[in-house]
Design an enzyme around this catalytic site. Structure first.
Site, mmCIF file in Angstrom:
data_model
loop_
_atom_site.group_PDB
_atom_site.id
_atom_site.type_symbol
_atom_site.label_atom_id
_atom_site.label_comp_id
_atom_site.label_asym_id
_atom_site.label_seq_id
_atom_site.Cartn_x
_atom_site.Cartn_y
_atom_site.Cartn_z
ATOM 1 N N ASN A 122 71.968 16.133 73.231
ATOM 2 C CA ASN A 122 71.994 15.206 72.098
ATOM 3 C C ASN A 122 70.638 15.078 71.390
ATOM 4 O O ASN A 122 70.311 14.042 70.841
ATOM 5 C CB ASN A 122 72.554 13.849 72.543
ATOM 6 C CG ASN A 122 71.760 13.228 73.670
ATOM 7 O OD1 ASN A 122 70.725 13.768 74.077
ATOM 8 N ND2 ASN A 122 72.206 12.095 74.178
ATOM 9 N N TYR B 32 63.953 10.917 84.959
ATOM 10 C CA TYR B 32 65.299 10.337 84.879
ATOM 11 C C TYR B 32 65.730 9.678 86.186
ATOM 12 O O TYR B 32 66.930 9.557 86.445
ATOM 13 C CB TYR B 32 66.311 11.411 84.461
ATOM 14 C CG TYR B 32 66.338 11.684 82.970
ATOM 15 C CD1 TYR B 32 66.727 10.693 82.060
ATOM 16 C CD2 TYR B 32 66.005 12.928 82.465
ATOM 17 C CE1 TYR B 32 66.777 10.942 80.696
ATOM 18 C CE2 TYR B 32 66.049 13.182 81.087
ATOM 19 C CZ TYR B 32 66.440 12.185 80.217
ATOM 20 O OH TYR B 32 66.495 12.429 78.864
ATOM 21 N N GLU C 191 57.646 5.380 80.621
ATOM 22 C CA GLU C 191 57.829 6.716 80.045
ATOM 23 C C GLU C 191 56.586 7.198 79.285
ATOM 24 O O GLU C 191 56.253 8.381 79.324
ATOM 25 C CB GLU C 191 59.051 6.707 79.120
ATOM 26 C CG GLU C 191 60.347 6.532 79.907
ATOM 27 C CD GLU C 191 61.596 6.452 79.034
ATOM 28 O OE1 GLU C 191 62.693 6.404 79.606
ATOM 29 O OE2 GLU C 191 61.465 6.442 77.792
ATOM 30 N N LYS D 12 64.439 17.059 72.658
ATOM 31 C CA LYS D 12 64.917 17.775 73.848
ATOM 32 C C LYS D 12 64.998 19.288 73.590
ATOM 33 O O LYS D 12 64.910 19.733 72.433
ATOM 34 C CB LYS D 12 66.290 17.211 74.243
ATOM 35 C CG LYS D 12 66.251 15.735 74.673
ATOM 36 C CD LYS D 12 67.644 15.256 75.113
ATOM 37 C CE LYS D 12 67.621 13.807 75.560
ATOM 38 N NZ LYS D 12 68.941 13.363 76.090
ATOM 39 N N HIS E 260 65.523 11.909 72.935
ATOM 40 C CA HIS E 260 65.472 10.813 73.906
ATOM 41 C C HIS E 260 64.652 9.678 73.300
ATOM 42 O O HIS E 260 63.692 9.923 72.582
ATOM 43 C CB HIS E 260 64.776 11.274 75.204
ATOM 44 C CG HIS E 260 64.393 10.124 76.095
ATOM 45 N ND1 HIS E 260 65.285 9.583 76.996
ATOM 46 C CD2 HIS E 260 63.262 9.374 76.176
ATOM 47 C CE1 HIS E 260 64.703 8.543 77.600
ATOM 48 N NE2 HIS E 260 63.476 8.411 77.123
HETATM 49 P P1 IDP Z 1 70.293 7.507 76.087
HETATM 50 O O1 IDP Z 1 69.596 8.856 76.023
HETATM 51 O O2 IDP Z 1 71.063 7.224 74.835
HETATM 52 O O3 IDP Z 1 69.366 6.377 76.476
HETATM 53 P P2 IDP Z 1 71.358 7.392 78.798
HETATM 54 O O4 IDP Z 1 72.583 6.656 79.200
HETATM 55 O O5 IDP Z 1 70.038 6.816 79.197
HETATM 56 O O6 IDP Z 1 71.423 7.637 77.221
HETATM 57 O O7 IDP Z 1 71.496 8.857 79.388
HETATM 58 C C1 IDP Z 1 70.382 9.719 79.411
HETATM 59 C C2 IDP Z 1 70.835 11.094 78.945
HETATM 60 O O8 IDP Z 1 71.790 11.615 79.880
HETATM 61 C C3 IDP Z 1 71.588 11.111 77.611
HETATM 62 O O9 IDP Z 1 70.748 11.140 76.482
HETATM 63 C C4 IDP Z 1 72.374 12.405 77.732
HETATM 64 O O10 IDP Z 1 71.557 13.553 77.497
HETATM 65 C C5 IDP Z 1 72.761 12.382 79.208
HETATM 66 N N1 IDP Z 1 74.069 11.730 79.432
HETATM 67 C C6 IDP Z 1 74.383 10.414 79.330
HETATM 68 N N2 IDP Z 1 75.666 10.174 79.608
HETATM 69 C C7 IDP Z 1 76.205 11.392 79.927
HETATM 70 C C8 IDP Z 1 77.513 11.822 80.315
HETATM 71 O O11 IDP Z 1 78.455 11.032 80.443
HETATM 72 N N3 IDP Z 1 77.673 13.169 80.539
HETATM 73 C C9 IDP Z 1 76.646 14.066 80.414
HETATM 74 N N4 IDP Z 1 75.403 13.695 80.056
HETATM 75 C C10 IDP Z 1 75.177 12.383 79.805
HETATM 76 MG MG MG Z 2 68.360 6.088 78.272
#
Ligand code: IDP
Ligand code: MG
Length: 138
Positions: free
Chosen positions: A112, A49, A126, A9, A115
């Site tokens: 984070n 997304y 994807e 990212k 992805h």
């Molecule tokens: P993942 O990336 O671990 O699969 P997902 O639940 O699919 O997690 O969420 C996609 C992305 O959205 C996450 O990697 C993160 O960047 C963001 N995200 C997920 N949950 C939150 C939240 O509660 N607050 C802000 N951003 C979030």
């Molecule tokens: Mg995800």
């Protein structure tokens, strides 16, 4: 052999972590079979997304994902989807296991670093989102 989509990212690229992430993938037996660098438009990020469009973080997440260059890769290996998610760590870096990419480098639940696809169905969507079938030869 399974395939999964990986993204470094904008925060990972900005922090100079491309090499570090790739090293961890290769050290764990995941083979990079496609790779490119690009910057997503807001429309592209929203399509990518789409599953999260009702979430409160959708607007912020899709804006963040357009904030700089990303590196997109197709990874191949045994249990590639699960293995890569293990290397990434939990979505919330505070809950991620020691030694995972997110635990070591994430600064925020949103920012984070990486992805990864979460199922064979999302991996197919994807991978097809970023690469044509001619590119995904393995
Ligand atoms: P993942 O990336 O671990 O699969 P997902 O639940 O699919 O997690 O969420 C996609 C992305 O959205 C996450 O990697 C993160 O960047 C963001 N995200 C997920 N949950 C939150 C939240 O509660 N607050 C802000 N951003 C979030
Ligand atoms: Mg995800």
């Amino acid at each position: 052999m399974g395939k999964t989509l990986s993204i470094i990212k904008p925060d990972g690229v900005a922090q100079g972590l491309i090499g570090e992430v790739i090293k961890r993938l290769e050290n764990n037996g995941l083979k990079i079979i496609c790779m490119k660098m690009l910057t997503m438009t807001k429309d592209q990020a929203e399509s990518f997304y789409e599953v999260h469009k009702e979430k409160p973080f959708f607007e912020s997440l899709t804006y963040f994902m357009t904030s700089g260059s990303i590196v997109v890769m197709v990874l191949e290996g045994e249990n590639a989807i699960a293995k890569y998610r293990e290397i990434m760590g939990a979505t919330n870096y505070r809950e991620a296991a020691e030694g995972t990419i997110r635990r070591d480098f994430a600064t925020d639940i949103e920012k984070n670093i990486v992805h990864g696809s979460d199922s064979p169905k999302t991996a197919a969507f994807e991978i097809g989102f970023f690469f044509s079938s001619f590119e995904v030869t393995g």
